[in-house]
Write a protein that holds these residues in place. Structure first.
Motif, PDB file in Angstrom:
ATOM      1  N   ARG A 122      19.267  61.733  53.666  1.00 32.83           N
ATOM      2  CA  ARG A 122      19.905  63.414  53.480  1.00 32.83           C
ATOM      3  C   ARG A 122      18.614  63.916  54.419  1.00 32.83           C
ATOM      4  N   GLU A 123      17.972  62.808  54.444  1.00 34.26           N
ATOM      5  CA  GLU A 123      16.202  63.452  54.636  1.00 34.26           C
ATOM      6  C   GLU A 123      15.844  63.442  56.135  1.00 34.26           C
ATOM      7  N   LEU A 124      16.935  62.117  56.772  1.00 35.44           N
ATOM      8  CA  LEU A 124      16.510  61.570  58.291  1.00 35.44           C
ATOM      9  C   LEU A 124      17.003  63.329  58.893  1.00 35.44           C
ATOM     10  N   ALA A 125      18.327  63.483  58.586  1.00 32.73           N
ATOM     11  CA  ALA A 125      19.459  64.612  58.390  1.00 32.73           C
ATOM     12  C   ALA A 125      19.140  65.646  58.679  1.00 32.73           C
ATOM     13  N   VAL A 126      18.338  65.737  57.542  1.00 35.47           N
ATOM     14  CA  VAL A 126      17.088  67.314  57.601  1.00 35.47           C
ATOM     15  C   VAL A 126      16.427  67.735  58.840  1.00 35.47           C
ATOM     16  N   TYR A 127      15.802  67.059  59.154  1.00 37.00           N
ATOM     17  CA  TYR A 127      14.678  66.513  60.134  1.00 37.00           C
ATOM     18  C   TYR A 127      15.324  66.448  61.725  1.00 37.00           C
ATOM     19  N   GLU A 128      16.579  65.613  61.816  1.00 45.04           N
ATOM     20  CA  GLU A 128      17.464  65.233  62.926  1.00 45.04           C
ATOM     21  C   GLU A 128      17.998  66.977  63.215  1.00 45.04           C
ATOM     22  N   HIS A 129      18.353  67.599  62.521  1.00 46.52           N
ATOM     23  CA  HIS A 129      18.703  68.758  63.049  1.00 46.52           C
ATOM     24  C   HIS A 129      19.188  69.918  62.349  1.00 46.52           C
ATOM     25  N   ALA A 130      17.861  70.407  61.425  1.00 49.11           N
ATOM     26  CA  ALA A 130      17.952  71.852  60.538  1.00 49.11           C
ATOM     27  C   ALA A 130      16.809  72.718  61.731  1.00 49.11           C
ATOM     28  N   ALA A 131      17.177  74.308  60.942  1.00 43.02           N
ATOM     29  CA  ALA A 131      16.384  74.973  62.137  1.00 43.02           C
ATOM     30  C   ALA A 131      15.109  75.096  61.967  1.00 43.02           C
ATOM     31  N   PRO A 132      14.049  75.499  62.991  1.00 43.19           N
ATOM     32  CA  PRO A 132      12.050  74.694  63.007  1.00 43.19           C
ATOM     33  C   PRO A 132      12.677  76.179  61.922  1.00 43.19           C
ATOM     34  N   GLY A 133      10.728  75.897  61.185  1.00 41.47           N
ATOM     35  CA  GLY A 133       9.702  76.601  60.798  1.00 41.47           C
ATOM     36  C   GLY A 133       9.642  75.818  59.328  1.00 41.47           C
ATOM     37  N   LEU A 134       8.576  76.300  58.186  1.00 38.06           N
ATOM     38  CA  LEU A 134       8.327  75.682  57.490  1.00 38.06           C
ATOM     39  C   LEU A 134       8.324  74.407  57.165  1.00 38.06           C
ATOM     40  N   MET A 135       8.339  72.946  58.557  1.00 37.99           N
ATOM     41  CA  MET A 135       8.240  72.276  58.179  1.00 37.99           C
ATOM     42  C   MET A 135       7.737  71.459  59.108  1.00 37.99           C
ATOM     43  N   PRO A 136       6.524  70.318  59.635  1.00 39.39           N
ATOM     44  CA  PRO A 136       6.018  69.654  60.382  1.00 39.39           C
ATOM     45  C   PRO A 136       6.860  69.257  61.882  1.00 39.39           C
ATOM     46  N   ARG A 137       6.023  69.442  62.487  1.00 38.40           N
ATOM     47  CA  ARG A 137       6.798  68.749  63.992  1.00 38.40           C
ATOM     48  C   ARG A 137       7.499  67.370  63.677  1.00 38.40           C
ATOM     49  N   ILE A 138       8.409  66.622  63.892  1.00 36.90           N
ATOM     50  CA  ILE A 138       9.268  66.030  64.144  1.00 36.90           C
ATOM     51  C   ILE A 138       9.044  65.263  65.782  1.00 36.90           C
ATOM     52  N   TRP A 139       8.036  64.408  65.758  1.00 34.30           N
ATOM     53  CA  TRP A 139       8.337  63.264  66.709  1.00 34.30           C
ATOM     54  C   TRP A 139       9.166  62.361  66.667  1.00 34.30           C
ATOM     55  N   GLY A 140      10.045  62.192  65.631  1.00 33.06           N
ATOM     56  CA  GLY A 140      10.714  61.243  65.597  1.00 33.06           C
ATOM     57  C   GLY A 140      11.484  60.248  64.684  1.00 33.06           C
ATOM     58  N   THR A 141      12.583  59.579  64.757  1.00 35.22           N
ATOM     59  CA  THR A 141      12.613  59.354  63.288  1.00 35.22           C
ATOM     60  C   THR A 141      13.462  57.348  63.724  1.00 35.22           C
ATOM     61  N   HIS A 142      13.753  56.863  62.824  1.00 37.72           N
ATOM     62  CA  HIS A 142      14.375  55.283  63.298  1.00 37.72           C
ATOM     63  C   HIS A 142      15.437  55.673  62.057  1.00 37.72           C
ATOM     64  N   ALA A 143      16.382  54.744  61.619  1.00 37.68           N
ATOM     65  CA  ALA A 143      17.474  54.327  60.669  1.00 37.68           C
ATOM     66  C   ALA A 143      18.194  52.848  60.638  1.00 37.68           C
ATOM     67  N   ASP A 144      17.951  52.015  60.537  1.00 40.81           N
ATOM     68  CA  ASP A 144      18.685  50.996  60.280  1.00 40.81           C
ATOM     69  C   ASP A 144      19.206  50.125  59.188  1.00 40.81           C
ATOM     70  N   GLU A 145      20.619  50.582  58.766  1.00 39.59           N
ATOM     71  CA  GLU A 145      21.399  50.451  57.890  1.00 39.59           C
ATOM     72  C   GLU A 145      20.639  48.575  57.031  1.00 39.59           C
ATOM     73  N   GLN A 146      21.193  47.775  58.576  1.00 39.79           N
ATOM     74  CA  GLN A 146      20.803  47.095  58.363  1.00 39.79           C
ATOM     75  C   GLN A 146      19.606  45.567  57.341  1.00 39.79           C
ATOM     76  N   THR A 147      18.021  46.534  57.862  1.00 41.78           N
ATOM     77  CA  THR A 147      17.520  46.673  57.507  1.00 41.78           C
ATOM     78  C   THR A 147      16.469  47.220  55.991  1.00 41.78           C
ATOM     79  N   GLY A 148      17.846  48.246  55.858  1.00 42.90           N
ATOM     80  CA  GLY A 148      17.283  49.540  54.877  1.00 42.90           C
ATOM     81  C   GLY A 148      15.893  50.306  55.038  1.00 42.90           C
ATOM     82  N   LEU A 149      15.641  50.263  56.618  1.00 45.58           N
ATOM     83  CA  LEU A 149      14.512  51.260  56.851  1.00 45.58           C
ATOM     84  C   LEU A 149      14.458  51.972  57.242  1.00 45.58           C
ATOM     85  N   TYR A 150      14.193  53.272  57.115  1.00 43.83           N
ATOM     86  CA  TYR A 150      14.183  54.871  57.635  1.00 43.83           C
ATOM     87  C   TYR A 150      12.849  55.396  57.487  1.00 43.83           C
ATOM     88  N   CYS A 151      12.886  55.623  58.701  1.00 47.79           N
ATOM     89  CA  CYS A 151      11.181  56.622  58.860  1.00 47.79           C
ATOM     90  C   CYS A 151      10.788  57.447  59.462  1.00 47.79           C
TER      91      CYS A 151
END
Length: 272
Positions: A122-151
């Motif tokens: 959910r947090e990555l989805a918010v960072y990718e799709h939420a309207a700008p404002g009231l949060m830091p600038r997002i430079w990138g995200t990473h999701a890997d279900e196989q390794t369980g790594l979410y950044c």
């Protein structure tokens, strides 16, 4: 000294992959990465879950030198490595077990249904799709279900008023509180959904039947908290909360007929 797993996460190659995935037309190249000091103490869930995971989790401050348009520039960024929701759910189940009594007996049945099981998604989805404002600038995200790594790679907040002040609520003046409420209200307004609008497809969306099924857990949480925190849970408030649990179907029907918005569930430090 950082371990090898942490070094892999803060390597130029990994960060460059995140940057380019987030901005496909960018030709930036990561030239160097240096650590920056960062206070993780305000991230309670991360701190408590760190011992439950074999992977590095938490917030890592980084000075990242990029080559942009042929010129090097250094940016202060934070790499947030999310614990998997299952790890958070397991940690909270362990805490509930330590409480003993009714809560320890009831909690295991609902451990994966308390809203934490899918936080890493959910947090990555918010960072990718939420309207700008009231949060830091997002430079990138990473999701890997196989390794369980979410950044999440985000702006490093510096020289910010009341940063990490959850342990010092007295520092918040009336002006600070009113400013925060005004900005949060604007955020809510930008994400307002009309009644009947399709909810996100998460399996733990709090529908009326879902909340009703969890009534034994809400009751056990209340019975655990009330005697331990009598200043917060006086007789009148405890009775009101018990009545609210019994009235979940009516209250949920009332809520469903009204607009909804995106909220942050722990934006509520207690001030004694």
């Amino acid at each position: 000294m950082p371990d090898s797993a942490t070094l892999d996460l803060v390597s130029p190659a990994f960060l460059e992959e995140m940057l380019r995935a987030h901005t496909p037309n960018s030709s930036c190249k990561v030239l160097a990465v240096e650590p920056l000091p960062l206070d993780n103490s305000a991230s309670i869930l991360v701190t408590l879950t760190a011992g439950q995971s074999a992977r590095p989790i938490g917030h890592f401050g980084l000075a990242v030198t990029l080559e942009e348009a042929g010129r090097p520039q250094t940016h202060h960024l934070v790499l947030k490595v999310k614990p998997h929701g299952a790890e958070i759910s397991g940690m909270l189940a362990g805490l509930a077990g330590l409480c003993g009594g009714e809560l320890a007996a009831v909690y295991p049945t609902f451990a994966e249904r308390t809203g934490f099981q899918h936080t890493h998604q959910r947090e990555l989805a918010v960072y990718e799709h939420a309207a700008p404002g009231l949060m830091p600038r997002i430079w990138g995200t990473h999701a890997d279900e196989q390794t369980g790594l979410y950044c999440v790679l985000m702006e490093y907040l510096e020289d910010v008023t009341l940063l990490n002040s959850v342990q010092t609520p007295a520092a918040w003046t009336d002006h600070h509180i009113r400013t925060a409420l005004t900005q949060v209200a604007a955020w809510h307004a930008r994400h307002l959904l009309p009644p009947g609008f399709a909810a996100p497809a998460w399996p733990d969306v709090p529908t009326g039947p879902y909340m009703q099924e969890l009534a034994p857990l809400w009751t056990a949480l209340l019975h655990n908290a009330a005697p331990r925190f009598p200043k917060l849970f006086g007789a009148q408030r405890t009775a009101q909360l018990q009545a609210a649990i019994q009235q979940i179907p009516q209250r949920k029907a009332w809520l469903d007929a009204r607009p909804r918005t995106l909220i942050h569930n722990d934006l509520e430090p207690v001030m004694d």
